[in-house]
Design a protein around this motif. Sequence first.
Motif, mmCIF file in Angstrom:
data_model
loop_
_atom_site.group_PDB
_atom_site.id
_atom_site.type_symbol
_atom_site.label_atom_id
_atom_site.label_comp_id
_atom_site.label_asym_id
_atom_site.label_seq_id
_atom_site.Cartn_x
_atom_site.Cartn_y
_atom_site.Cartn_z
ATOM 1 N N MET A 494 17.044 71.725 -68.072
ATOM 2 C CA MET A 494 16.699 72.946 -67.346
ATOM 3 C C MET A 494 15.195 72.989 -67.127
ATOM 4 N N VAL A 495 14.801 73.372 -65.919
ATOM 5 C CA VAL A 495 13.390 73.507 -65.573
ATOM 6 C C VAL A 495 13.140 74.957 -65.188
ATOM 7 N N ALA A 496 12.234 75.621 -65.900
ATOM 8 C CA ALA A 496 11.896 77.014 -65.610
ATOM 9 C C ALA A 496 10.765 77.039 -64.594
ATOM 10 N N VAL A 497 11.066 77.517 -63.396
ATOM 11 C CA VAL A 497 10.097 77.557 -62.298
ATOM 12 C C VAL A 497 9.591 78.987 -62.150
ATOM 13 N N ALA A 498 8.299 79.185 -62.398
ATOM 14 C CA ALA A 498 7.738 80.533 -62.328
ATOM 15 C C ALA A 498 7.387 80.917 -60.903
ATOM 16 N N ASN A 499 6.829 79.986 -60.123
ATOM 17 C CA ASN A 499 6.430 80.281 -58.743
ATOM 18 C C ASN A 499 6.279 78.967 -57.978
ATOM 19 N N PRO A 500 6.082 79.018 -56.656
ATOM 20 C CA PRO A 500 5.982 77.782 -55.872
ATOM 21 C C PRO A 500 4.804 76.911 -56.263
ATOM 22 N N TYR A 501 3.766 77.513 -56.840
ATOM 23 C CA TYR A 501 2.550 76.763 -57.124
ATOM 24 C C TYR A 501 2.689 75.839 -58.331
ATOM 25 N N ASN A 502 3.595 76.152 -59.252
ATOM 26 C CA ASN A 502 3.757 75.246 -60.391
ATOM 27 C C ASN A 502 5.040 74.440 -60.304
ATOM 28 N N ALA A 503 5.814 74.628 -59.213
ATOM 29 C CA ALA A 503 7.093 73.922 -59.101
ATOM 30 C C ALA A 503 6.890 72.408 -59.053
ATOM 31 N N LEU A 504 5.962 71.961 -58.187
ATOM 32 C CA LEU A 504 5.752 70.524 -58.045
ATOM 33 C C LEU A 504 5.104 69.924 -59.286
ATOM 34 N N GLU A 505 4.344 70.736 -60.035
ATOM 35 C CA GLU A 505 3.736 70.252 -61.273
ATOM 36 C C GLU A 505 4.798 69.822 -62.279
ATOM 37 N N LEU A 506 5.948 70.524 -62.241
ATOM 38 C CA LEU A 506 7.013 70.224 -63.184
ATOM 39 C C LEU A 506 7.882 69.056 -62.736
ATOM 40 N N VAL A 507 7.852 68.758 -61.434
ATOM 41 C CA VAL A 507 8.785 67.777 -60.880
ATOM 42 C C VAL A 507 8.549 66.386 -61.439
ATOM 43 N N GLN A 508 7.269 65.969 -61.503
ATOM 44 C CA GLN A 508 6.973 64.600 -61.940
ATOM 45 C C GLN A 508 7.464 64.357 -63.369
ATOM 46 N N THR A 509 7.171 65.282 -64.255
ATOM 47 C CA THR A 509 7.613 65.126 -65.641
ATOM 48 C C THR A 509 9.127 65.148 -65.736
ATOM 49 N N THR A 510 9.757 66.040 -64.969
ATOM 50 C CA THR A 510 11.216 66.114 -64.973
ATOM 51 C C THR A 510 11.825 64.799 -64.494
ATOM 52 N N HIS A 511 11.232 64.198 -63.430
ATOM 53 C CA HIS A 511 11.684 62.897 -62.932
ATOM 54 C C HIS A 511 11.712 61.874 -64.064
ATOM 55 N N ARG A 512 10.606 61.804 -64.807
ATOM 56 C CA ARG A 512 10.482 60.761 -65.818
ATOM 57 C C ARG A 512 11.448 60.988 -66.977
ATOM 58 N N ILE A 513 11.558 62.242 -67.436
ATOM 59 C CA ILE A 513 12.448 62.518 -68.563
ATOM 60 C C ILE A 513 13.900 62.305 -68.173
ATOM 61 N N CYS A 514 14.284 62.794 -66.997
ATOM 62 C CA CYS A 514 15.674 62.609 -66.552
ATOM 63 C C CYS A 514 15.967 61.152 -66.239
ATOM 64 N N VAL A 620 6.803 71.735 -73.132
ATOM 65 C CA VAL A 620 5.888 72.669 -72.468
ATOM 66 C C VAL A 620 4.730 71.871 -71.883
ATOM 67 N N LEU A 621 4.491 72.033 -70.581
ATOM 68 C CA LEU A 621 3.484 71.248 -69.869
ATOM 69 C C LEU A 621 2.252 72.089 -69.557
ATOM 70 N N LYS A 622 1.072 71.491 -69.779
ATOM 71 C CA LYS A 622 -0.199 72.125 -69.424
ATOM 72 C C LYS A 622 -1.028 71.143 -68.603
ATOM 73 N N ASN A 623 -1.307 71.509 -67.351
ATOM 74 C CA ASN A 623 -2.159 70.710 -66.458
ATOM 75 C C ASN A 623 -1.631 69.293 -66.257
ATOM 76 N N CYS A 624 -0.318 69.160 -66.122
ATOM 77 C CA CYS A 624 0.276 67.829 -65.963
ATOM 78 C C CYS A 624 0.725 67.562 -64.531
ATOM 79 N N GLY A 625 0.262 68.359 -63.567
ATOM 80 C CA GLY A 625 0.741 68.243 -62.199
ATOM 81 C C GLY A 625 0.129 67.077 -61.446
ATOM 82 N N GLY A 626 0.549 66.971 -60.190
ATOM 83 C CA GLY A 626 0.058 65.892 -59.339
ATOM 84 C C GLY A 626 0.714 64.573 -59.678
ATOM 85 N N ASN A 627 0.224 63.536 -59.044
ATOM 86 C CA ASN A 627 0.772 62.197 -59.294
ATOM 87 C C ASN A 627 -0.097 61.467 -60.314
ATOM 88 N N ARG A 628 -0.285 62.090 -61.457
ATOM 89 C CA ARG A 628 -1.138 61.511 -62.483
ATOM 90 C C ARG A 628 -0.474 60.290 -63.117
#
Length: 764
Positions: A494-514, A620-628
Amino acid sequence: MSENRTVSSELSRDLSLFHVTMMGLGMMIGAGVFVGISLSVQGAGPGGLLLTMGLNGLLALFSAMSFAELASAIPRAGGAYNFARVAFGRGPSFLAGWMEWLASSVAGGFYAIVFASFTMRFLNEAFALGLSEAWLNVCVRLLAVGAAGVFIAINYRGSSETGKIGAIFTVGQMLFVLAIAVAGIVVTILHPERLRNFTPFMHPDGWVRLLGTMGVIYVAFEGFEVIAQAGDETVDPKRNLPKAMLYSVLVVTITYLLVAFASVMAITPAAIEGEPAAGTVRQWFEQQGSEIAGFAEAIKLLMPYGGVLVTLAVLFSATSALNATIYSATRASYALGRDRLLPGLFATISHTRKTPVAALGFTSILVLAVAVLLSPKDASATASMTFLSLFFVVNLCVIRVRRHMGDELDYGYLMPLFPLIPILAIIGQVALAGGILMESVPAWVVAASWITLGVGVYLGYSRTRAAPTAEEIRVLEERPAPVPVPTGAAHRTMVAVANPYNALELVQTTHRICGVRGGSIELIHMVPVPDQVPLSDASRYMLEGREGLLEAMLSLGLQYPVSTTIRYCRSMARGIVSAVREKRIGTLILGWHGRAAGGLFTLGSTVDPVIERSPCDVVVLKNCGGNRVFRNVLVPLAGGPNGALALEIATILADPDAGCVTPFTVMTGRHLFDIEAFVNAHADRLRLPRQRVQSKAVGAQDVVAAILEEAKDYDLVVIGSTHEAAVRHMRTAPIPETVAQRCDLPLVMVRASGGIRSWIRRYV
């Protein structure tokens, strides 16, 4: 339109601390104790009588603490019904209110019977009426109906009249009861030889029957429950309701012990040795022929004009308790109607009296039926049985509410030794329910039949009509995955999306874990609705969240089955945790803004409770967005329960081609941790070659400073949260949370599921 106007009507707020305390005392120091004294002596012996009063008082105090805590946070008419609604939802709350309605109504009928029995017995003897048993029983039933009718009329006049008249009767009964207690003390001083009346201390089977006597007369200790019903009508309820509950239980327990002691000391040697010879105090009570006669005859021996005093004491006590029980039962059924779990008619408020007239009418039917049909013992046992069931639910509620909603509610009182006290109360209530079965089978039959009827009413009527409350979780929108998700085998993230601005930040990590754990993805958005906005308008605030879910879905949906849910809850944390349980989630991923929360929370009012309560792995992710790309990942370890998950997540997020992970520990001298052995023990969880996972240890006294200094050379920090919830650390923030606040690098905090704690999180 009329129904909405009815439901929104308000009760008048006229009751002070004195009024509600007197209401509780009036319901407890009722005629039930006078019947209970004779029953307890016959069943358990004179010593068993004192144990019955003392142990029941202690058990009542435990439950009163649960009621006091919940009433201070949820001060509304309905009492246990409201508590169960907040804690467990509509079904359990309906049954709680349904049981509360019956329990108070049966108690009211019981007090009417006892009042009528004592009064007619006194009149029959004083005026030599010579009534036969059959005619005496008819007169008792008619007088019981008349007494109930008088107090139904008083309740109709309003809560102010109910409180004032109830206070007058309660003061009167206290004076009479205290007179009996004082007489007992005087007799003990003048005739200390009567202490032999407590020999033998217990009935030969008294220890076995003690639970039975405690259960049958427990109705005499439950008056604190009526105080919880007065939440809408009490001045400053958050302070006054808890005080009134605890004061009333303490006063009543001491009073009962004194009166019970006086009743045993009242028996003279001549009475025991007369014709027919009784032999013991217990046998003397048995010779009196009825529960009512035993106490009355004892007080006649204790003091001059004892028969008159008993009659006056019963008159004041029974009528005071009758007044309070009618009030309580009426408010219980009113609350069910107010929330449309019963027809809206139950919530009808008199425009002139501001009282729930329809609920009072239906309650009157139950009270009068009991007054006509049940014996005193069976009525007492039935009321006790339903109250025990009700208090069992309330003690479960206080545990669940404190755990899952402690950060949402404004408490006026918090019990000590939590959760030990409600757990002890639950054990005691189960034991007393078993004891009642030995004394009164009809009590179990009536209680079980009423609960069965309640289940039918809920399934057939209430389930689809109940009005939502502010504490409930509402599903505003839910969309299943376009591709069916295999049930049972797939890991759910499950991914908790608070708003559009942090949605993509969560996607990369979710990709890798899934990509490693596989399975399906559930996107959740909790809608933030201002407190002043009606629940019916919650859907107006979900547009932004829907956009965030859409962006995340477009990025993830090509590779994984993705479903979405949009919900509302006053507490976002509770809404997320509830969805995790409902959908059997294995891993929860959410973002954190990185700012210190302040107050009781370390990371935030949403993140802290989610970490504590979720029954799954939490990331819990902090500042993990983008294609880092994370080439160097630091994993601080100290041997805690979350270290293995932190190590696994670090090797998942590290660059698969060139990434390196450094398990790191700080040796302070107080704690020796073999980090290399820890890594080897969990080598099967590593997602990188073992040679790219190199451990490191340094010596330092300041653990936080050492970790932050080491982190300067890394791209990412992955750290396990504390074993205890951050919100519990009142003095200093724990090390992992302090590192998370002060670290400027991308950071991941994890909390692993597993063991008994996660089982409790999921099911309790």
